[in-house]
Scaffold this motif. Structure first.
Motif, short mmCIF file in Angstrom:
data_model
loop_
_atom_site.label_atom_id
_atom_site.label_comp_id
_atom_site.label_asym_id
_atom_site.label_seq_id
_atom_site.Cartn_x
_atom_site.Cartn_y
_atom_site.Cartn_z
N GLN A 128 0.92 -1.38 0.09
CA GLN A 128 -0.06 -0.08 0.12
C GLN A 128 1.06 1.07 -0.12
N ALA A 129 0.65 2.21 -0.97
CA ALA A 129 1.70 3.22 -0.85
C ALA A 129 0.58 4.79 -1.54
N LEU A 130 1.08 5.69 -1.30
CA LEU A 130 0.45 6.97 -1.66
C LEU A 130 1.00 7.38 -3.14
N MET A 131 0.19 7.37 -4.33
CA MET A 131 0.68 7.87 -5.39
C MET A 131 0.59 9.35 -5.61
N ILE A 132 1.83 9.77 -5.74
CA ILE A 132 1.88 11.32 -5.74
C ILE A 132 2.78 11.69 -7.26
N SER A 133 2.52 12.75 -7.78
CA SER A 133 3.28 13.23 -9.03
C SER A 133 4.55 13.63 -8.71
N SER A 134 5.27 13.72 -9.76
CA SER A 134 6.54 14.11 -9.63
C SER A 134 6.87 15.44 -9.29
N THR A 135 5.86 16.19 -9.95
CA THR A 135 5.92 17.77 -9.59
C THR A 135 5.49 17.95 -8.18
N ASP A 136 4.57 17.21 -7.45
CA ASP A 136 4.24 17.59 -6.09
C ASP A 136 5.18 16.92 -5.17
N ALA A 137 5.92 15.67 -5.53
CA ALA A 137 6.64 15.19 -4.89
C ALA A 137 8.07 16.08 -4.50
N PHE A 152 8.27 19.31 -5.21
CA PHE A 152 7.88 20.40 -4.19
C PHE A 152 8.02 20.21 -2.73
N ARG A 153 7.78 18.68 -2.29
CA ARG A 153 7.71 18.42 -0.87
C ARG A 153 9.02 17.73 -0.63
N ASN A 154 9.87 17.71 -1.41
CA ASN A 154 11.19 16.77 -0.86
C ASN A 154 10.87 15.66 -0.71
N ILE A 155 10.09 14.93 -1.52
CA ILE A 155 9.65 13.54 -1.39
C ILE A 155 10.34 12.81 -2.55
N SER A 156 11.12 11.44 -2.09
CA SER A 156 11.41 10.71 -3.12
C SER A 156 10.82 9.46 -3.22
N ASP A 157 10.69 8.68 -4.09
CA ASP A 157 10.18 7.35 -4.19
C ASP A 157 10.55 6.43 -3.28
N GLY A 158 9.35 5.84 -2.54
CA GLY A 158 9.49 5.18 -1.05
C GLY A 158 9.85 5.69 0.10
N ASP A 159 9.98 7.05 -0.03
CA ASP A 159 9.89 7.97 1.52
C ASP A 159 8.51 7.57 2.19
N MET A 160 8.66 7.65 3.27
CA MET A 160 7.29 7.43 4.22
C MET A 160 7.01 9.05 4.35
N VAL A 212 -2.61 9.44 8.07
CA VAL A 212 -2.21 8.17 7.47
C VAL A 212 -0.55 8.21 7.42
N ILE A 213 -0.03 7.43 7.75
CA ILE A 213 1.58 7.43 7.22
C ILE A 213 1.61 6.06 6.59
N VAL A 214 2.19 6.38 5.20
CA VAL A 214 2.43 5.21 4.17
C VAL A 214 3.66 5.59 3.34
N PRO A 215 4.16 4.98 2.73
CA PRO A 215 5.29 5.11 1.71
C PRO A 215 4.64 5.66 0.39
N SER A 216 5.62 6.48 -0.19
CA SER A 216 5.30 7.29 -1.40
C SER A 216 5.64 6.46 -2.46
N LYS A 217 4.83 6.60 -3.61
CA LYS A 217 4.97 6.20 -5.02
C LYS A 217 4.89 7.26 -5.88
N VAL A 218 6.25 7.77 -6.27
CA VAL A 218 6.49 8.92 -7.03
C VAL A 218 6.34 8.47 -8.38
N THR A 219 5.65 9.18 -9.25
CA THR A 219 5.18 8.66 -10.61
C THR A 219 4.66 9.93 -11.59
N GLY A 220 4.85 9.83 -12.90
CA GLY A 220 4.32 10.71 -13.79
C GLY A 220 2.98 10.25 -14.28
#
Length: 140
Positions: free
Chosen positions: A49-58, A60-68, A78-86
């Motif tokens: 289970q992960a939060l899908m977030i756009s590369s642009t939004d990630a 802006f928030r200094n989030i990398s793929d897999g970051d909590m 909710v605290i979950v891993p991120s899934k950074v994607t286009g």
């Protein structure tokens, strides 16, 4: 049926959008049927289970793929891993529906249950409004 367009609450024109600028959608997840099969460890390992977030939004928030990440609004968090994607547009995040609520000692959900963030206010037609949710996301 409603014969005219009704602007959704918790949408881009809602004043709450300034505080919570991301529209949360809750899509179906291919590893479960709603919440069925959520407890199978090998499926959870295969597709976490992960939060899908756009590369642009990630970015802006200094989030990398897999970051909590912390996904939150006035109703919960909710605290979950991120899934950074286009594969998702900027301004929208996706937390697949059906994850089981798993609160930590502070009551923060660690299971990725989108219901923690949703309103129980019905739409004018009486339907649930699971895609009318504004949230903010930050790196943990």
């Amino acid at each position: 049926p409603i014969p005219k367009y009704i602007e959704p609450w918790e949408g881009p024109k809602d004043p709450l959008h300034k505080k919570y600028p991301l529209q949360l959608i809750t899509t179906h997840f291919k590893r479960r049927a709603h919440s069925q099969f959520e407890t199978l460890p090998w499926l959870r390992e295969l597709l976490p289970q992960a939060l899908m977030i756009s590369s642009t939004d990630a970015q802006f928030r200094n989030i990398s793929d897999g970051d909590m990440v912390r996904v939150f609004n006035d109703r919960g968090e909710v605290i979950v891993p991120s899934k950074v994607t286009g594969r998702i547009m900027p301004g929208v995040v996706d937390l697949p529906e059906g994850a089981w609520f798993s609160p930590d000692e502070r009551g923060v959900d660690r299971g990725g249950c989108a219901n923690v963030l949703t309103s129980d206010r019905p739409s004018p037609c009486g339907a649930q409004v699971t895609n009318t949710i504004l949230v903010q996301v930050e790196k943990v």
